[in-house]
Structure formats: C-alpha cells, structure tokens
Design an enzyme around this catalytic site. Structure first.
Site, PDB file in Angstrom:
ATOM      1  N   HIS B 424       0.559  -1.157   0.012  1.00 51.84           N
ATOM      2  CA  HIS B 424      -0.097   0.118   0.042  1.00 51.84           C
ATOM      3  C   HIS B 424       0.940   1.358   0.073  1.00 51.84           C
ATOM      4  O   HIS B 424       0.713   2.169  -0.649  1.00 51.84           O
ATOM      5  CB  HIS B 424      -0.775   0.089   1.105  1.00 51.84           C
ATOM      6  CG  HIS B 424      -1.694   1.167   1.397  1.00 51.84           C
ATOM      7  ND1 HIS B 424      -1.584   2.175   2.047  1.00 51.84           N
ATOM      8  CD2 HIS B 424      -3.140   1.337   0.716  1.00 51.84           C
ATOM      9  CE1 HIS B 424      -2.421   3.277   2.102  1.00 51.84           C
ATOM     10  NE2 HIS B 424      -3.476   2.619   1.205  1.00 51.84           N
ATOM     11  N   CYS B 800      -2.362  -2.017 -17.084  1.00 54.88           N
ATOM     12  CA  CYS B 800      -2.641  -1.053 -16.262  1.00 54.88           C
ATOM     13  C   CYS B 800      -1.936  -1.192 -14.572  1.00 54.88           C
ATOM     14  O   CYS B 800      -2.289  -0.609 -13.636  1.00 54.88           O
ATOM     15  CB  CYS B 800      -4.052  -0.268 -15.850  1.00 54.88           C
ATOM     16  SG  CYS B 800      -4.963  -1.709 -15.133  1.00 54.88           S
TER      17      CYS B 800
END
Lengths: 845, 845
Positions: B424, B800
């Site tokens: 993260h 992506c």
C-alpha cells in the site's frame, strides 16, 4: 384406426420407441409382448403431443376409434425418462350421465358414483383449472355428492359438465400437453438433467375397473425392498379402489403375501397372487430390471396396467444391480452402469431414515455426507469431555481451525456458520467420514452465549440434541431416525467389478493412520496425498513446533527438530506398514507457521510461560508473523526454502522409515511432493537438499533405497511453466483446491458468503470448489499436463484436490491421460465406480 | 612494426573498431583523425590481450618497435563500453636507472624521482602484487625515497627491480590482461550488463611528461557541468603532475578559466587554454558527444592524451542530449536513445545531492523515488499536526493502510517496516510522488514506544530528524543535502520528442484530482486507471460508507448512497475538466467493505456511537465481515453483484458528470471498468445494470451520451477466458499487480518477508511485483490478448498494473500490440521515453 407412429395402438409390432413415445409406452409394449393382461392402450408420440400443445391439430376420433363406445379411458404421461416428471394421470375419461346410469347397472351405484366423482373433480382441477376449494363442502360418496359436484362445476363455469367423450378426451390431452410445456415444468425437469426440448408422450388406456360388485380392487407389487434391495414381496392391494390408492395412508389396504398383521391378497385371491408373482418374476428376467407392477382386479380378473422401475434407495440400487448380474440377467458392465456413483456415498455413512420425521431448523451446505445425532457443544474441549462420558455430540463452531481437529475426532458431526465446500471443516470432515454442514448462515451463532437462534426464533442451547444431515445439509431438531451404513457383500462385489474395469488408478488423500486404513479398506490403490502437517497438531508436537518457530538460529532449530524426527519417522513407518508396499505420496510441510501459534490472550500467556519469555515478546513475535493473506503468504516451498531444516527433518524421517519398511519385507519407493511451487528454481533447491539428506542417510546406514521427488501444481504459474518444472520432477500432482482459488482469485474460506447467491444467479454454473471448473482451471490442467509431457514423456501426472473423487473430474483426467486421481478415502468407492463407468462408456461408444 | 589489426599503431586509417579494440582505442583514433596532438599510441586488440592473458604469446618487440628507445610509455585499458571498468592505467613504463639519469638531465631530478617512484610503486602493487604497506615508511619525493622504494622491492622479491623496458612492458600487459579475466572483475562487469566474453583492449601510449623544469603539468577539461549539463568550462590543471592528479583533493590545482577563487590556466597559459577550448568544441561536434579531455602540457606544449564521455548526473544527461540535437550535431532520435529512461525518475523528485555525506542507518526497499527530510512521526494524526505547524515530517509505520492516506499527504516521506514494491505505502507513495522506503526490516520498529532501533544500536525517537532516500532505499540520520527536482526546458523538449516518436499510448493511473493534474503535466494521454475507492476514504464519506455497510435493505442502502452520489458526481466532473476530453477509464469500486470499518476498540466505539447501535452488535457485524484472505474475498465485481447499489450509484455519477462535461464543451466517452472478473456472466450482469442506469439517466435528462464498459483482467481465469469475456467488453485492461499475486499465489503484502532472500538466492530472477514476469504472468497476458482479439478484433487492450511504467513491460505490450500502458503519473515520462526508444530501435533494426 389409421395406424401411424404418432397415434399407435400398442401391439407387439407397433413402431414404438422410448425416444419417440416415451418410456411408459415402450414398457407397456414390452408387457404386451410378454402376453401380460394389459388393457388396450394407444400411445401418442412426442411429436403428436407437441402439436396438441401448439393447437396444431388433434385427431381424437382416430384415438377413440380403437376403443369401444362404452370404454372409459385413462391418460398417463410417457416421457423419455421417468425422472423428468410429467402431468398427473387422469382416470375415467368418458364417464357422463349416460355411462353413469349404465355403470350403476353393471358395477353398482357406489362404484358408479366414485368413478364419476373422481373424474369430475380431476377434470375440474387439472383440466378446467378451477379452484380445488370448490369441492370442500361436499361430504360423502353418494349420488347427492355427485350432483353437488356437477352443480359446483356448472356454477363455476356457467356450462354443463362436458358429456361428450371426444370433448373430454380432447381437453384432457390438451391440458396435459400444455402443462408439459409450462416454464416451471421445463425448469424442474432441466434441473433433473432433461434437455430443453425433451418431449412428452401420452398413453390412453382402457380403464380396468377396480370398483364394482364382487372382487374388484387395485394395487402394486414388487419383489424387493426399496430401501435395501433384499428379496421381499412388497406392495399393497385395496379392494374397491382405483390406481395407486392402495398406497395411501389411512386405507384398509391388504398386504400382498401372508402377514401376521392382517389379511392379504394371497389369502383372499391365492390364484391371482400366484399369477402376479409369476408375472413379476417374468418381467424381472425379460425386462432385465426389478419392476413394480400396477394391477387391477376387475371382477376377479387380473389386469396389469403398468410397470415401472422399482424406486430404490442407494443400498437397494447396488443390491438390485449386482443381483441381476449375478443371476445372469444383465452383464457386470451393465450392473456397474446402473449404479449412480454419488449414491454410493449414502452407503458409506449412517443416514437419516427414508421417511423419518424431519423437524428442519435450517439448511447449510452439505459438506460431508452422513447423518449424526448428539448434544450441541461449542468447543473442542467440550466435545472431548462428552466423549469421555461416552455421550454423542455435535461440534458447533463459527468455523474450525487446526486446533479443533481433536474435538472433531471426538464429535459425531460438525456444524459451522461459515465456510464452503472446501473450508477446513468440510475438508477434514470428508477426510474423516464425519458428517458435516458448513455455511449454515441462516442460523445465528452466539458462540459465547452458547446458543443457536433458528430462523423461526427457536433457541438451541448447549446440551440440546440436534441431528445434522450432511447428505442434504439439513439441521434437524432432536434425534431423527437413522439407518446404519451398509457396505455389504453386494457393495464389495460392485467394488471388485469396478476395479477390474477401471483404467485410471484411484488413490486416497490420507493424512492419518486411520485415513490410511479406511483408504485401503475402500480399495484405494495407494496414497496420493499425505498432508504431513496434520501430524503436528497434537499437543506434544505442537509445543515442539512452537519452540522451533521461536528458535533464533539454524542450530537451535535443528536441535528442536531432532525431537520431532523420531515422531515423524514413527508416523511414516506405520503408514508404510498399513499401505504394505502400495505407493505413498508424502507432501512436505505446507501451512504458514503462524497456524501453530495461538492468537488469543490466554493462549499467548500459556506460550510465553512454556517458552519462558516475556508475554510482550511473544505477542510481538506472533503479530510479526501474522499475514494479510495467509493463503498467498509464507508457506509451502517458500517456507521450505526460508527454513530448510523442516524439510530436511521430514526427508530424513521418510528415508529412515523407508529403510525400516525394506527390512521388514515391505519395500517402498516413497514419493516426496513439494507444495506451492511457482518457479523451477524452488524445485532445484529443495531437490538438491533432499538428495543430500538421502546421501547422508545412505552413508550412515549403508542401506540402499530409492525415492521420487515431484511437485504439487497449485499455482497458475506452476501449471504454465510445467515444462521446466517437469525437468526436475518425477511426478506432477495438480492440487485443484489451491489452483481453483488462485485461478479465480477466490479464497475458499471467504467464498461462502456469496457463493450460494452466485450459483443461484448463474454467475458460476457450479461452486468451482465443488465441481472442477473445466473451462478455466481445467485449461491450466490441460496446458500444464501437455507441457509437462512434452518436457518429460515419462512423468507421472495426477490430480489430488477435493475434485479428485467427482465423475466429471475423473472423466477429464482420463481424457488428458493422467495416471491417477486421489480423493478423500470416503470418496474412493465413488471414484472407482465412476472411473469404471467411464471406461465402459468409452468401450461401448 | 608489422601492422596488423591485433597490434595497431593508431593512425587515421588503422583498422580499429570499438568491437575489436575497445572504446578508448577508437576514441583515440578519432582524436588522431581530428589532428589533435595525441602522443603516439599503439592499440592491442581484445584478441591479442586474451592471448596475453592465456600465455599464448606476446610480441613486445613488435609494440616497442613503434616507439623510440628513450620513450616512456603509459598503458590504459580499452573495453567495449567504458561502464564495464577495467584495470588501472600504468604510467611511466620504461623508466630505469639509466633513463632516470637521462631524465635528471632533461626534466630535472625532482621530476625524474617522481616519475621513477610512481612507476616503482605502481609496478610493485599492481603488477608484482606486493603489499601496498611496504612503501608506508617512505617519506618525501627525493632520491633517498626512490632508493628506499627500490630496496624495498628488492627485499620483498629478492630480485632487482626490472631494468629492461621489454620486461617491464610485458609484465604490465600480462598483469592487466589477467586482471580482466579474474572472476571478481568478470562478475562486476556482468552486473553492469557486459556479456560473459567481453574483451579488453589495451592502449600503449608514449608518455607526455607533466613534470619538468618549465610549464609542465596535467589536467582535464569539459565544457559542461556534470550535475546540470549547463555550459560551463569545468576541470582542473595541476602543474608538475601526471595523469588525473589535478582532480585529487588537497592539491593546489588551478581553475581552468578565470575564477575569483584563485589562479587559472587561462591566466597562466592563455594560448594553451584557448587551444584546449577550441579542441574541446571541435571534439563535441565531430565526436557528437560532450567529452572530457585529459591533457598534459609538456614544456609549454599541449598534448591531448585521451577523451572520455563526460560523466553525468541525470539532469545533465538530458540537457547534453537535447542540446546536441538542438545544435544539429545528433538527430532527435539519437538524443532520445542517449537518455536512460530510469534516470528521468531522478529529475522528477528532489534527490540527495551527489557527494552529500550519508550517515546510513539502514537500507530498505526503494519503493518510491526521491529524497525527503523531516521529523519522525509514528501516526497519521501526528503527521497532520506537524503539517499544521508547517514542519516537515517522515511518517513511520509498520505498514500503511487506507486510513493513513491523509497522513501520507501531510508527510514529506514514508518509511515502513513491512511490505514490498507493491504494498500500500509503495503504490500510494509512487502515485503521489512521495518518497517512500518499505520493508526496512533491518530497523526494529517500536511503534508504541515511538522509537526506531538501528542495526548499530542507535535509537531514533519521535521528533528526531531523518532523511529517506527513496531512490536508493537508504535511511539516513539527520538532514542530508538535497537537490531540487529539475524538470526544465530541455526535459520538456525531450518529452515532446518522445511523444512524436511513440507508437503506443501512455496513460496514467490517477485516483485523485492532484494525480490527474500531474498526469496531464507529464504528458499522459489519458487516465488508464482511476481507482474510485480512494475517493471514499475522506472522513465525511467514510461515515456514509459505514452507514451504507450497516444498512439492512436495498432501500436503506440506496438512501444512504443517494448522499454519496453528488460527491462522486463532483469528483468526476472535476476529473473530466482536468483531462479536457482525453480518455478516462474509471474502475468501479473494488476493495472489500471491511476496509471501511475500524478494527480497534476505540474505532468500534466511535462507530457504534455514530450509528447509534450497541457496541456488541457493531463488533459482531465487523467480525462477521472480516476475511481470511481479503485479497481473494468479497471485493471487486463480487461486491458489485452482491450489493449492486454501489455500482449503480457510481454509474449514475459517471453519466451525470459526462452530461455536465458535454454541456461545458468538453465531450467525453467515459470508460467504465469492472474489477476482479473471473466469469463472463459477471460482466453480463454488471453491464446490463449499468446499461439500464444509462437508459434511466438518458430518459430523465433527455441528453445523449456514449460510454464504454470493459474489464480489468486480474485473475488468471479472466485471462484464460478472455475470448468470451471480450464479447461483452469494449476493452480489457490487464491489472498485473493482482494478476501477479494470483499467478504466483503470492500476496504482495506478505511477500516482503522473504522476497529479498528469494531474489538473492536466484529463486526468482527479480521481484515479480517490480519487474513483470514475462514467463508466467506474461504468458497469461499473451494468451489473454490473443484470445480476446480472436473474439473481438476491435477490442482495446492495455496494461494498467504497477509494471506499466517499466521499459520491459512496454516492450512486451508493443510486441503484443496493446493499445496503451498506464502507470503512476510520476512514471509517465519514463514510460514515454522508453516507448519512444523501443519505436526507434525497431525502426533502425
């Protein structure tokens, strides 16, 4: 009558086939060919009935031309398979005021009233689609009642009740034809495997009257018990009745053969009974099946109206098929083909008795078959306590974890709130043959308060007795009637025939010695997956594992593992003993280490005490080891590479056990399997370490032994790179549980929350943890097996996930030339039968 | 001399090529061709040097035949690329007692001593491999010192110092040739990209003396600043020195051009300075590169010994390349090819200054480039508090979660104990351009005590200042010197040229309006991935989300979502405004809902209060929602199907924003992307709901608009079934982060614990979250893109994931004819340059 195949008088030579006229028509023709006393019958083809439903024409006159003017008729459905259902039969077509008068004279008024009344009611409800309540006020079976019924019809429809037999028949036929094409009926039969365009035939038969003055009545007869399949004349006969009324509750039906409980057909009509029995035996031989006969006695004369395959529970299915083959009526192959593999599951486990009262609390996922009754307990400790008192219990948990395994062994069944077909409880339950229901989220689990709240508000507390039916997923209040498992002689014979016929091996996933014994008893051809970690969950070893986890250096870890070595070696020695030279594939340690650590405060305190470390240190260490996604974390070969001492200890234990097996005259070549591989280098590293352990054991013992090293293919990458992984592997075994999780990106532990809705909405055709996803996961298996074989033509290929036991997966594995499948021990019989059936189908195709 | 290519006198016409004789030899030939005053030079080919190393013959006489008997010589390495290193130069070969005497007479005794001493020391250490300490006791640079050095050599070797120039040269050549073939040298240059069989050439050059009575000295000169690339005469000149001594610290070197800080070459030898400058300019033009000149002035006469490419920091690399192209010296294409894409990263972020003092505490994973200095804070709240006081801080966390995002915005950098390249903190950090180091597990994080323990025992407390270098992964004590980002005019020009040349689009992953602005500034050609969930993490919306999660019915949920609708609409209106008609691909809500729920006690209490529910209810609900493997749980399209109101609200917001964009003259066709798909039915269901929302919005507003619906391919199954998924999709975008996780069965959040060791042991060649795994994940991309295109030839394909910005991935995407890649905004320039280079390489191949 114009004899064509669309409307055919059933004769010995008429062109009637199951695929054009349905099974009932075909069966009636067979009965005619046996010269049985079948009333005149006309069969309408699927084609004809479809035209009737579409209003494209109906030649009632042509049908009626076959019958005499006074004949009453009965219409019954005839679909290709009896399992696909169909509209209800309609009796007594043709009755009207005039015929009523005639029958009053011939059969008597009582019979005439009943015949007319039955038709008026049946016609009103099923053909005219009137409200069934309209007849509620009518009492008795006399002429007044009949008039009331006719009046009710007229009031409701503002028409007279049809008096013309042609009109009556036309309406009955149209109504039955249309009912078949309705959406609900279509969906129901598709659910039972019928194709979208399945056809319906209809048979129109002259009524034989079971009502009248003299010996009149109807009944059914079969030669075996539907539950067990044992020979036993079974059925009922009811005087003054039509159709299958004899089977209804509250009737004074007669037994068929002499019976202490009351009068029997054998007593009252000995000749007819003998004739019936003889016909039934003839039917068994000539129709090559146990049949149930539907018969009517009209004024002392026997008519056989219909024959249907005897309905049967799983044990009966096995016994009937095997007996027919043993009697030379059918071949062994046909006997094998006649038993539905899934039905075998019922034989291996205690079941809720057929027809038992079921007080259903709620339904969950039927995760492991069989039924169990016991007191509710909410913890593994309580389960052990009850076991000590020799009381039965059902272990109820939010979900189970490895710590619950001893409690599961102590319980009769397991019920969990969460989880799906491959959750911990489900997998372990199936492995142990322990009935198990998971994902019972309709019930609210208050595990702290030790209560369950049923959806209807009832509360069940610790100690209350419930029954879980792991075969259906039903949770029942109280103790339901159970029947014991029945692996009798016929079952054993069926299994022997399966093995003769199989052309793919079936091994078992067996983690414990008990599993291994069951696997052998069920005829497994080896162990395809022995998950060694389950050996570490008993209390003594658990502590050693924890010490190992907290060790600070390789040396310390090795010292601790030294203590586990003799235990592991003993495990393997016993395992090899049980399997007696059969192949055994041992998977090296797989789970993340944190599974061996406590997570609650008191567990942490105990651990701190045991290790003589400050609680805060232990807590921090445990926290550091926790993972976001343990399924995708430090486990399997990753652990094997990070903490190589574990695999080294296991390899040593395996090799030393191999030497022990050799010296006791049971030589074995153990197969060592590396879990969770995703790159070839992982295999190379582990293989070289294991090879050097082997060299060391050989040097120290001066004994020779062989072994194989292979890979469990559980990640999509391992499947895609199977060619290079195969180069260092003697075998690849596809672990379809994890492979399914990763291919879908879907955790089996978490999927339970939406899988039900997903399958219902058709997002997934089936739960992919239950039925192997041939399109996605199967594609990886195809790619992987092709690539592996290209790189190494001698490589052994297998499937060892939960899917291993299902017929679909076995078919897939045969197609892709896998060497064996491996499934939980209790699914081995199913798998062997399924494999045999596939081999037979292929041979006869 | 026998002129063959193995031993070649460097002339204008000699057969000398970089691939046979190395870059230095080739460069020297170019200088000769420019008629520069290069001392006579002989070049030895790779082939020759290899023979020397293998003792297969060395024709020293042939080399020496080129030089006069009194010439001293210098030997320097000449490998194919200057980056590959090579042995040290050896000067003054040929000096002996006799030559010494001669030089005493011509250059003076001081010079002669220095020349002889330098050779004795160099020869002893680098050729005879004697202990460097042996000369430690020698003081001064006089004849006594020289004698001591010669004595030391004799004592050590028991031989006289070699007096024969042939012997000296032979030993020097052999020593240098062998050093090149040593294992360490080979590994070092292979790490820099050299092939295993890279060759070494050697150049033997007549010494020009920088020592003597009169204007003697040596120096280097270049025309640009190595840090910035701006024109600036740079270098030093040191009288009475050889080689590059002028650059050493503590020398009285002269500046080159007039300088207030001290005397310069321009002052003392204006003619020579002008000549040098002129030669340098000529070299720039004719050698088509900024060169550094190594020169020697021998008795007032200029010699140019060598020219090497100016060493350069990233900003200089850009400016030099662009300037050369702007000056017409090289083509735009060549300028593009000369800048290493990864170097651009340095330009976009503040960096630790080149040569700054680094007090390294420890190293972690360099997760997001750039450097930042600030006070240590251990919570997002503290970061916000420091921001309020306008103080810089570094947010230090075990790992970050969505709740930390506001704290990350407030901090100058982030440091975490756990996580890998796609944790993260890393992903968000790169997205925000925030320097970030993750997985710094060498430091012990005592987050409760608010302390860090360095491996060396130092303790860093809250408020202490540290610097993190996200480019190298170093954590530094205190405030290091930083240099600002430098996206100047030349950078902009380079980017424009890249875009002209690119043949694959580069879009940005942009979740916030800030991201979108940066993406546009960096020339992204649209947004390839807008993760909408990040829009829900601000405090106000979070509360609404929680209410939605606790809603008990579809209606209640819809009511709550009504309040989110205007906020989402406003997000999209602004997003479309910024992107001004460029394509925007919006991913529907993806994370599991429990990410929006607190897990700690105080958070739960707040939530219970906010929702006015008993704490126990809230706690139980939160517990029920927790997942074992959230990565594989109820998220993405699974949530979209289970709780359809969320996607419906998002679709409405997108459509209403589309209408707003149209009416403000910026028409857009939004691309709506469905995450975590694994089955085509998921797409069908979501698509039909979105289509009906669109119909509803069209009907209510009477406005027309278009949109596209596509799928994010993140599960192996979606890639394998891309053909059927493509049928309902306008585009497929491969999300390689999740796809990598699932293909490897490896969670990026948990991989940090062993990834380092795994890469070091070569189990994985690279961290697959960092470098796209072409073999496994790439195979799925290939299969998926082929299958999708077969089913739908018009489908748009893209990548992506985090990999989108790396040159390898872009090459892969071009090969497989993808339409675009999408990467974090800060990697867009890198990606555009890499894509341009690939297009150029292909054209010129």
């Amino acid at each position: 009558m114009q004899q064509n195949s669309d409307i055919a008088l059933v004769t010995k030579t008429a062109p009637i086939a199951t695929v054009t006229h349905g099974g009932r028509a075909k069966c009636l023709q067979r009965l005619v060919r046996l010269d049985l006393p079948v009333p005149k019958t006309v069969s309408l083809s699927f084609e004809m009935v479809h035209r009737i439903a579409s209003n494209e024409g109906m030649d009632v006159a042509n049908i009626l031309s076959e019958f005499s003017q006074d004949d009453l008729l009965c219409v019954r459905p005839s679909s290709e398979s009896p399992d696909w259902g169909g509209p209800r039969a309609v009796l007594n077509v043709g009755i009207n005021d005039a015929q009523y008068e005639r029958l009053c004279n011939t059969l008597g008024q009582d019979a005439a009233v009943q015949i007319y009344l039955r038709f008026v009611q049946g016609y009103s409800i099923h053909v005219a689609r009137l409200d069934p309540d309209m007849f509620d006020h009518i009492q008795g079976q006399d002429e007044a009642a009949l008039r009331e019924a006719l009046d009710a019809y007229e009031q409701e429809t503002e028409e007279q009740f049809p008096q013309d037999r042609s009109v009556q028949l036309a309406e009955v036929l149209r109504s039955m034809a249309r009912a078949w094409e309705g959406t609900t009926a279509r969906l129901l039969r598709q659910a039972k495997g019928a194709p979208a365009d399945a056809g319906l035939g209809l048979v129109v038969q002259k009524m034989a009257f079971g009502l009248g003055q003299g010996e009149y009545g109807s009944g059914v007869l079969q030669l075996v018990d539907s539950q067990t399949g044992h020979p036993q004349i079974t059925g009922r006969y009811l005087r003054q009745s039509q159709w299958r009324d004899a089977l209804e509750d509250g009737q004074d039906s007669l037994f068929l053969t002499n019976d202490p409980r009351g009068p029997s057909l054998e007593e009252v009509c000995p000749d007819i009974f003998e004739a019936l029995k003889a016909e039934a035996l003839r039917m068994r031989i000539r129709l090559r099946e146990e049949m149930q006969i539907e018969f009517t006695i009209e004024d002392g004369v026997l008519f056989i109206l219909d024959g249907v395959k005897v309905a049967r529970q799983a044990p009966a299915a096995v016994r009937i098929a095997v007996s027919l083959a043993e009697d030379g009526i059918i071949s062994k192959e046909e006997a094998l083909m006649r038993v539905e593999p899934h039905a075998l599951g019922e034989l291996l486990h205690r079941q809720v008795a057929h027809g038992a009262v079921r007080d259903v609390i709620a339904c969950g996922i039927a995760a492991s078959p069989g039924a169990a009754t016991g007191k509710i307990v909410f913890s593994a400790e309580d389960a052990l306590a009850l076991q000590a008192r020799e009381e039965d219990c059902i272990l109820v948990r939010r979900e189970t974890s490895p710590e619950d395994i001893r409690g599961m062994h102590a319980a009769q069944g397991v019920l969990t709130e969460r989880g799906g077909m491959t959750s911990h409880a489900a997998v372990i339950g199936r492995g142990m043959g322990l009935p198990c229901i998971v994902g019972a989220s309709a019930i609210r689990f208050h595990t702290r308060r030790k209560q369950l709240s049923a959806p209807d508000g009832r509360i069940f507390r610790e100690g209350d007795i419930i029954t879980i039916d792991g075969t259906t997923g039903q949770i029942l209040a109280g103790a339901a009637d159970l029947v014991e498992a029945s692996m009798d002689d016929k079952f054993v014979t069926l299994m022997e025939w399966s093995t003769e016929t199989c052309d793919i091996d079936v091994r078992a996933n067996a983690d414990t010695l008990i599993d291994a014994k069951i696997a052998r008893d069920f005829g497994a051809q080896g162990i395809g997956l022995c998950r060694t970690e389950h050996m570490f969950f008993d209390a003594e070893r658990m502590t050693v594992m924890q010490e190992m986890i907290f060790a600070n250096s390789r040396e310390e870890r090795e010292t601790v593992l030294e203590r586990l070595l003799p235990m592991q070696r003993a495990d393997f020695i016993k395992l090899f003993e049980i399997m007696d030279g059969m192949p055994v594939c041992i998977r090296l340690f797989d789970p993340p280490l944190h599974e061996f650590l406590p997570s609650d405060r008191s567990g942490l305190r105990d651990l701190a005490e045991a290790l003589d470390l400050p609680l805060s240190d232990v807590t921090q260490r445990v926290e550091t080891m926790s993972e976001h996604n343990p399924m995708l974390g430090l486990r399997g070969v990753r652990l094997g590479i990070s903490v190589p001492e574990i695999y080294e200890m296991q390899a040593r234990a395996i090799f030393e056990a191999t030497i022990a097996a050799q010296s006791s005259g049971r030589p074995i070549v153990p197969e060592i399997m590396i879990p969770l591989v995703s790159a070839k280098r992982e295999v190379e590293l582990v293989k070289s370490r294991i090879d050097s352990v082997a060299a060391d054991v050989r040097a120290k013992t001066n004994e020779h032994f062989d072994y194989q090293i292979g890979v469990m293919v559980e990640t999509p990458r391992a499947a895609l790179r199977a060619d290079e992984i195969a180069l260092n592997s003697s075998f690849l075994s596809f672990g379809t549980n994890d492979l399914t999780q990763m291919t879908y990106g879907l955790s089996r532990d978490d999927a339970g929350r939406f899988m039900g809705a997903y399958v219902q909405q058709g997002v997934f055709h089936e739960d992919p943890f239950h039925i192997l996803d041939l399109d996605g996961v199967g594609e990886l298996l195809r790619l992987g097996s092709e690539r592996a074989r290209t790189a190494s033509s001698e490589i052994t290929l297998s499937l060892c996930g939960e899917h291993g036991g299902s017929p679909d997966s076995i078919a897939f594995c045969r197609q892709n030339r896998f060497d064996y499948v491996s499934c939980s021990p209790y699914r081995v019989p199913l798998a062997r039968l399924a494999a045999a059936q596939l081999a037979i189908s292929e041979k006869t195709a």
